[in-house]
Design a protein around this motif. Structure first.
Motif, PDB file in Angstrom:
ATOM      1  N   PRO A   2       4.368 -12.644 -52.185  1.00  0.00           N
ATOM      2  CA  PRO A   2       4.555 -12.524 -53.746  1.00  0.00           C
ATOM      3  C   PRO A   2       4.852 -11.140 -54.084  1.00  0.00           C
ATOM      4  O   PRO A   2       5.741 -10.850 -55.072  1.00  0.00           O
ATOM      5  CB  PRO A   2       3.183 -13.036 -54.304  1.00  0.00           C
ATOM      6  N   SER A   3       4.166  -9.903 -53.453  1.00  0.00           N
ATOM      7  CA  SER A   3       4.641  -8.676 -54.011  1.00  0.00           C
ATOM      8  C   SER A   3       5.717  -8.115 -53.704  1.00  0.00           C
ATOM      9  O   SER A   3       6.348  -7.628 -54.377  1.00  0.00           O
ATOM     10  CB  SER A   3       3.567  -7.595 -53.187  1.00  0.00           C
ATOM     11  N   PHE A   4       6.272  -8.706 -52.304  1.00  0.00           N
ATOM     12  CA  PHE A   4       7.677  -8.332 -51.877  1.00  0.00           C
ATOM     13  C   PHE A   4       8.711  -9.104 -52.765  1.00  0.00           C
ATOM     14  O   PHE A   4       9.602  -8.320 -53.448  1.00  0.00           O
ATOM     15  CB  PHE A   4       7.840  -8.520 -50.284  1.00  0.00           C
ATOM     16  N   VAL A   5       8.732 -10.312 -53.084  1.00  0.00           N
ATOM     17  CA  VAL A   5       9.328 -11.141 -53.886  1.00  0.00           C
ATOM     18  C   VAL A   5       9.449 -10.314 -55.169  1.00  0.00           C
ATOM     19  O   VAL A   5      10.615 -10.339 -55.712  1.00  0.00           O
ATOM     20  CB  VAL A   5       8.831 -12.583 -54.181  1.00  0.00           C
ATOM     21  N   SER A   6       8.431  -9.973 -56.024  1.00  0.00           N
ATOM     22  CA  SER A   6       8.376  -9.462 -57.256  1.00  0.00           C
ATOM     23  C   SER A   6       8.925  -7.992 -57.093  1.00  0.00           C
ATOM     24  O   SER A   6       9.917  -7.524 -57.900  1.00  0.00           O
ATOM     25  CB  SER A   6       6.779  -9.378 -57.732  1.00  0.00           C
ATOM     26  N   GLU A   7       8.696  -7.222 -56.168  1.00  0.00           N
ATOM     27  CA  GLU A   7       9.363  -5.864 -56.177  1.00  0.00           C
ATOM     28  C   GLU A   7      10.825  -5.888 -55.915  1.00  0.00           C
ATOM     29  O   GLU A   7      11.275  -4.918 -56.615  1.00  0.00           O
ATOM     30  CB  GLU A   7       8.708  -5.015 -55.133  1.00  0.00           C
ATOM     31  N   PHE A   8      11.246  -6.680 -55.304  1.00  0.00           N
ATOM     32  CA  PHE A   8      12.747  -6.745 -55.043  1.00  0.00           C
ATOM     33  C   PHE A   8      13.489  -7.745 -55.910  1.00  0.00           C
ATOM     34  O   PHE A   8      14.882  -7.799 -55.376  1.00  0.00           O
ATOM     35  CB  PHE A   8      12.954  -6.830 -53.762  1.00  0.00           C
ATOM     36  N   GLY A   9      13.001  -8.398 -56.675  1.00  0.00           N
ATOM     37  CA  GLY A   9      13.561  -9.077 -57.459  1.00  0.00           C
ATOM     38  C   GLY A   9      14.167 -10.480 -57.080  1.00  0.00           C
ATOM     39  O   GLY A   9      15.058 -11.049 -57.558  1.00  0.00           O
ATOM     40  N   PHE A  10      13.555 -11.017 -56.012  1.00  0.00           N
ATOM     41  CA  PHE A  10      14.159 -12.349 -55.423  1.00  0.00           C
ATOM     42  C   PHE A  10      13.904 -13.541 -56.477  1.00  0.00           C
ATOM     43  O   PHE A  10      14.907 -14.431 -56.134  1.00  0.00           O
ATOM     44  CB  PHE A  10      13.014 -12.578 -53.991  1.00  0.00           C
ATOM     45  N   LYS A  11      13.013 -13.637 -57.356  1.00  0.00           N
ATOM     46  CA  LYS A  11      12.859 -14.760 -58.326  1.00  0.00           C
ATOM     47  C   LYS A  11      14.258 -14.788 -59.036  1.00  0.00           C
ATOM     48  O   LYS A  11      14.325 -15.892 -59.503  1.00  0.00           O
ATOM     49  CB  LYS A  11      11.783 -14.549 -59.045  1.00  0.00           C
ATOM     50  N   ILE A  20      10.864   5.355 -42.192  1.00  0.00           N
ATOM     51  CA  ILE A  20      11.812   5.315 -43.495  1.00  0.00           C
ATOM     52  C   ILE A  20      11.751   4.047 -44.109  1.00  0.00           C
ATOM     53  O   ILE A  20      11.844   4.056 -45.491  1.00  0.00           O
ATOM     54  CB  ILE A  20      13.432   5.169 -42.875  1.00  0.00           C
ATOM     55  N   MET A  21      11.393   3.120 -43.707  1.00  0.00           N
ATOM     56  CA  MET A  21      11.096   1.393 -44.449  1.00  0.00           C
ATOM     57  C   MET A  21      10.139   1.690 -45.228  1.00  0.00           C
ATOM     58  O   MET A  21      10.131   0.933 -46.587  1.00  0.00           O
ATOM     59  CB  MET A  21      10.736   0.442 -43.466  1.00  0.00           C
ATOM     60  N   LEU A  22       9.180   2.691 -45.270  1.00  0.00           N
ATOM     61  CA  LEU A  22       8.141   2.751 -46.284  1.00  0.00           C
ATOM     62  C   LEU A  22       8.180   3.277 -47.419  1.00  0.00           C
ATOM     63  O   LEU A  22       7.322   3.385 -48.299  1.00  0.00           O
ATOM     64  CB  LEU A  22       6.654   3.339 -45.538  1.00  0.00           C
ATOM     65  N   VAL A  23       9.397   3.816 -47.551  1.00  0.00           N
ATOM     66  CA  VAL A  23       9.698   4.559 -48.977  1.00  0.00           C
ATOM     67  C   VAL A  23      10.631   3.847 -50.019  1.00  0.00           C
ATOM     68  O   VAL A  23      10.878   4.155 -50.977  1.00  0.00           O
ATOM     69  CB  VAL A  23      10.431   5.922 -48.580  1.00  0.00           C
ATOM     70  N   ALA A  24      10.915   2.545 -49.427  1.00  0.00           N
ATOM     71  CA  ALA A  24      11.478   1.572 -50.412  1.00  0.00           C
ATOM     72  C   ALA A  24      10.602   1.172 -51.326  1.00  0.00           C
ATOM     73  O   ALA A  24       9.322   1.018 -51.381  1.00  0.00           O
ATOM     74  CB  ALA A  24      11.985   0.437 -49.532  1.00  0.00           C
ATOM     75  N   LYS A  25      11.323   1.307 -52.769  1.00  0.00           N
ATOM     76  CA  LYS A  25      10.473   0.780 -53.951  1.00  0.00           C
ATOM     77  C   LYS A  25      11.445   0.365 -55.119  1.00  0.00           C
ATOM     78  O   LYS A  25      12.863   0.673 -54.993  1.00  0.00           O
ATOM     79  CB  LYS A  25       9.525   1.849 -54.304  1.00  0.00           C
ATOM     80  N   ASP A  26      11.098  -0.281 -56.026  1.00  0.00           N
ATOM     81  CA  ASP A  26      11.599  -0.457 -57.412  1.00  0.00           C
ATOM     82  C   ASP A  26      12.929  -1.026 -57.104  1.00  0.00           C
ATOM     83  O   ASP A  26      13.894  -0.799 -57.852  1.00  0.00           O
ATOM     84  CB  ASP A  26      11.853   0.717 -58.110  1.00  0.00           C
ATOM     85  N   ASN A  42      15.187  -1.175 -54.643  1.00  0.00           N
ATOM     86  CA  ASN A  42      15.942  -0.480 -53.746  1.00  0.00           C
ATOM     87  C   ASN A  42      15.838  -0.873 -52.524  1.00  0.00           C
ATOM     88  O   ASN A  42      14.853  -0.362 -51.881  1.00  0.00           O
ATOM     89  CB  ASN A  42      15.884   0.707 -53.982  1.00  0.00           C
ATOM     90  N   LEU A  43      16.306  -1.724 -51.762  1.00  0.00           N
ATOM     91  CA  LEU A  43      16.374  -2.217 -50.600  1.00  0.00           C
ATOM     92  C   LEU A  43      17.052  -1.350 -49.428  1.00  0.00           C
ATOM     93  O   LEU A  43      16.955  -1.614 -48.113  1.00  0.00           O
ATOM     94  CB  LEU A  43      16.765  -3.644 -50.232  1.00  0.00           C
ATOM     95  N   SER A  44      17.683  -0.213 -49.729  1.00  0.00           N
ATOM     96  CA  SER A  44      18.738   0.546 -49.066  1.00  0.00           C
ATOM     97  C   SER A  44      17.545   1.191 -47.722  1.00  0.00           C
ATOM     98  O   SER A  44      17.850   1.332 -46.576  1.00  0.00           O
ATOM     99  CB  SER A  44      19.308   1.595 -49.681  1.00  0.00           C
ATOM    100  N   PRO A  45      16.452   1.868 -48.033  1.00  0.00           N
ATOM    101  CA  PRO A  45      15.571   2.356 -47.189  1.00  0.00           C
ATOM    102  C   PRO A  45      15.012   1.402 -46.127  1.00  0.00           C
ATOM    103  O   PRO A  45      14.813   1.405 -44.854  1.00  0.00           O
ATOM    104  CB  PRO A  45      14.440   3.126 -47.698  1.00  0.00           C
ATOM    105  N   ILE A  46      14.731   0.208 -46.641  1.00  0.00           N
ATOM    106  CA  ILE A  46      14.606  -0.913 -45.686  1.00  0.00           C
ATOM    107  C   ILE A  46      15.546  -1.356 -44.489  1.00  0.00           C
ATOM    108  O   ILE A  46      15.440  -1.543 -43.363  1.00  0.00           O
ATOM    109  CB  ILE A  46      13.894  -2.357 -46.414  1.00  0.00           C
ATOM    110  N   LEU A  47      16.780  -1.472 -45.194  1.00  0.00           N
ATOM    111  CA  LEU A  47      17.969  -2.003 -44.374  1.00  0.00           C
ATOM    112  C   LEU A  47      18.332  -0.680 -43.632  1.00  0.00           C
ATOM    113  O   LEU A  47      18.542  -0.896 -42.064  1.00  0.00           O
ATOM    114  CB  LEU A  47      19.195  -1.953 -45.319  1.00  0.00           C
ATOM    115  N   ALA A  48      18.503   0.777 -43.895  1.00  0.00           N
ATOM    116  CA  ALA A  48      18.484   1.735 -42.983  1.00  0.00           C
ATOM    117  C   ALA A  48      17.523   1.839 -41.953  1.00  0.00           C
ATOM    118  O   ALA A  48      17.622   2.123 -40.749  1.00  0.00           O
ATOM    119  CB  ALA A  48      18.793   3.074 -43.696  1.00  0.00           C
ATOM    120  N   GLY A  49      16.216   1.669 -42.274  1.00  0.00           N
ATOM    121  CA  GLY A  49      15.229   1.989 -41.336  1.00  0.00           C
ATOM    122  C   GLY A  49      15.113   0.961 -40.255  1.00  0.00           C
ATOM    123  O   GLY A  49      14.870   0.935 -39.139  1.00  0.00           O
TER     124      GLY A  49
END
Length: 541
Positions: A49-58, A113-119, A121-128
């Motif tokens: 739920p926290s990931f879904v909410s942070e990255f707007g999946f809903k 690098i993945m750990l800095v993703a927030k708000d 923005n999925l770019s750090p997760i994709l790059a990491g």
């Protein structure tokens, strides 16, 4: 013979089966812990739920969401594909040990690098995940070949199996970590960051452990560093350099090297030339790559990466229940991997395991798909019902067939089936094939469940059909490789039909070694049996 009885290619001192060779395999296999953890944690993390909410999946429609999830998962496999190819050059110039350390360093950077993703923005997760994929792709090429090169033939399958065991232990943690987080921690940014951060643990352990590993003696001999190669071989075998077993093994390594020099030559591009000129070598590369097509065609990575989607298709709803069911899947896989490692791979052999696993697994997939087709539109979504419970039961039966067969056996075969002149390139090809088919499955699984039949039943029918086809492939084309010395693999793949090739080669190796001992050591060695372990019977053609 007992289940743990070893069928040896020649009389072998008991000291050879020592803690050092197992420890080297275990340390190197922290790489597979990294891979296994990712394959298990990412699917459930995307459902937190926290990931879904942070990255707007809903707020995304189902097709766009399926695409986003597929991209997050599959860029990892894309990076791994290129990492496994790059590992050939690294393994050739730097060796097995330093290459492994270099690739785990790349992985650690990507995981950080993945750990800095927030708000959103999925770019750090994709790059990491691309960088982490490059790291594990390279490691997936290096580790099996390193283990196979340091292994005594009688326990080679077991030692390479430690690599698969590490994969399953990492997966076990990955499957359960998000269930634990949903039970103990409320939705927050830290909740989804924790499973991403845990990747750093096996990576860090491998970075430290790799400093202790001994370089592969076979690689050192190929580079002309004979003194260092002999020293490492004696250390790993716990034998003196003038021991008959060491003398025989060095002679075998030298013979293989001389054959390479006299045939294709030595150099970075020589294996490529060997592949381009020899249809027999091309055929072996084809067989190794196809094993990973069938492995991924069984459905395993669709389940690993998208377990919430898979269990939802059967009728299991609710985040907590779905995560718990996924965790049990990880437990079953890990337990049965222990059984495969200790009792099956070096006893039953590779061929029988693959055919039995595919046959039983196919039946289970047909049953699950039939249940979904027959109950489409009739399930209320609130309760699982007796039919749904039966479908879940057969899902776990499928796991019981798959785990001790197709899960790790293709890696074992590919680590040992190539001769010394093409082994590194062959393993790079095998690893690249694994990640390519892994990418295809992970990229399109969400869309498959949306488009292939009512309730996704066609997905299960597809996997069932692939497993049936793999039986035919293995029976007619894959020879048994257990207990065959690496230097005799060329001969193994020359013999037809493949069903009798193993027995013929084992007998030829036995006769050759007896002749070698008579000529090199004399009759005295024949009488000195103390300290040697002999198999109770010799399989003959």
């Amino acid at each position: 013979m007992g289940l743990l009885t070893l069928v040896e290619d020649r009389p072998t001192p008991s000291a050879v089966y020592n803690w050092r060779v197992y420890a080297c395999a275990a340390v190197a296999s922290f790489a597979s812990c990294m891979i296994g953890y990712d394959s298990a944690f990412i699917g459930t993390t995307l459902a937190l739920p926290s990931f879904v909410s942070e990255f707007g999946f809903k707020h995304m429609d189902k097709n766009h969401l399926a695409l986003i999830k597929a991209n997050i998962v599959s860029v990892y496999q894309a990076g791994a594909f290129f990492g496994s190819l790059a590992a050939y050059a690294s393994a050739y110039f730097l060796g097995r040990k330093r290459s492994l350390w270099a690739f785990v360093t790349v992985f650690m950077v990507g995981a950080g690098i993945m750990l800095v993703a927030k708000d959103g923005n999925l770019s750090p997760i994709l790059a990491g995940r691309v960088l982490a994929g490059v790291g594990v792709g390279g490691a997936s090429m290096i580790v099996p070949i390193y283990i196979s090169e340091i292994s005594p033939p009688a326990i080679r399958g077991r030692l390479v199996g430690i690599y698969e065991l590490g994969w399953q232990l990492g997966g076990l943690v990955g499957f359960w970590i998000n269930y634990a987080l949903t039970q103990t921690m409320g939705p927050s940014r830290r909740q989804w960051q924790i499973p991403f951060a845990v990747q750093l643990i096996p990576g860090g352990l491998l970075m430290i452990g790799a400093l202790w590993l001994k370089e592969s003696p076979r690689w050192l001999y190929s580079k002309g560093r004979r003194e260092e190669g002999l020293k490492n071989l004696c250390y790993i075998r716990q034998l003196d350099s003038n021991d008959v077993y060491i003398v025989e093994e060095v002679a075998s390594i030298d013979a293989a090297h001389e054959q390479q020099v006299s045939t294709i030559g030595v150099g970075f591009w020589k294996p490529f030339q060997a592949v381009s000129k020899s249809r027999t070598v091309q055929w072996r590369f084809f067989l190794g790559g196809m094993l990973f097509l069938w492995q991924n065609g069984s459905g395993i990575n669709a389940i690993n990466y998208y377990s919430p989607t898979v269990f939802k298709s059967i009728g299991i709803t609710g985040t907590s229940t779905s995560f718990f069911t996924t965790g049990l899947f990880g437990v079953v896989k890990t337990v049965l991997t222990f059984v495969w490692l200790l009792f099956l791979v070096d006893k039953l052999g590779r061929r029988k395991l693959l055919m039995i696993g595919a046959g039983g697994g196919s039946v289970c997939m047909w049953i699950i798909g039939g249940y979904l087709l027959g109950t489409h539109g009739k399930r209320n979504g609130e309760t699982l019902g007796s039919g749904g419970i039966a479908a879940v039961f057969f899902f776990y039966v499928w796991t019981a067939f798959y785990s001790p067969s197709w899960n790790g056996t293709p890696w074992v075969i590919n680590s040992e089936m190539f001769d010394s002149s093409t082994r590194s390139l062959g393993q790079a090809s095998a690893a690249a094939n694994n990640w390519f088919w892994n990418f295809i499955v992970s990229r399109f699984t969400p869309q498959m469940f949306l488009s292939m039949g009512p309730s996704g039943c066609g997905v299960y029918f597809f996997f069932a059909s692939m497993m049936l086809a793999s039986i035919v492939f293995v029976y007619f084309l894959i020879p048994e490789t257990k207990s065959v010395p690496l230097e005799s693999m060329d001969r193994l793949f020359e013999i037809k039909p493949v069903s009798r090739a193993n027995r013929v080669v084992i007998e030829e190796v036995r006769l050759h070694d007896e002749e070698f001992r008579r000529e090199t050591v004399g009759e005295k060695f024949g009488a000195e049996k103390e300290g040697f372990r002999y198999s109770e019977r010799v399989e003959t053609a």
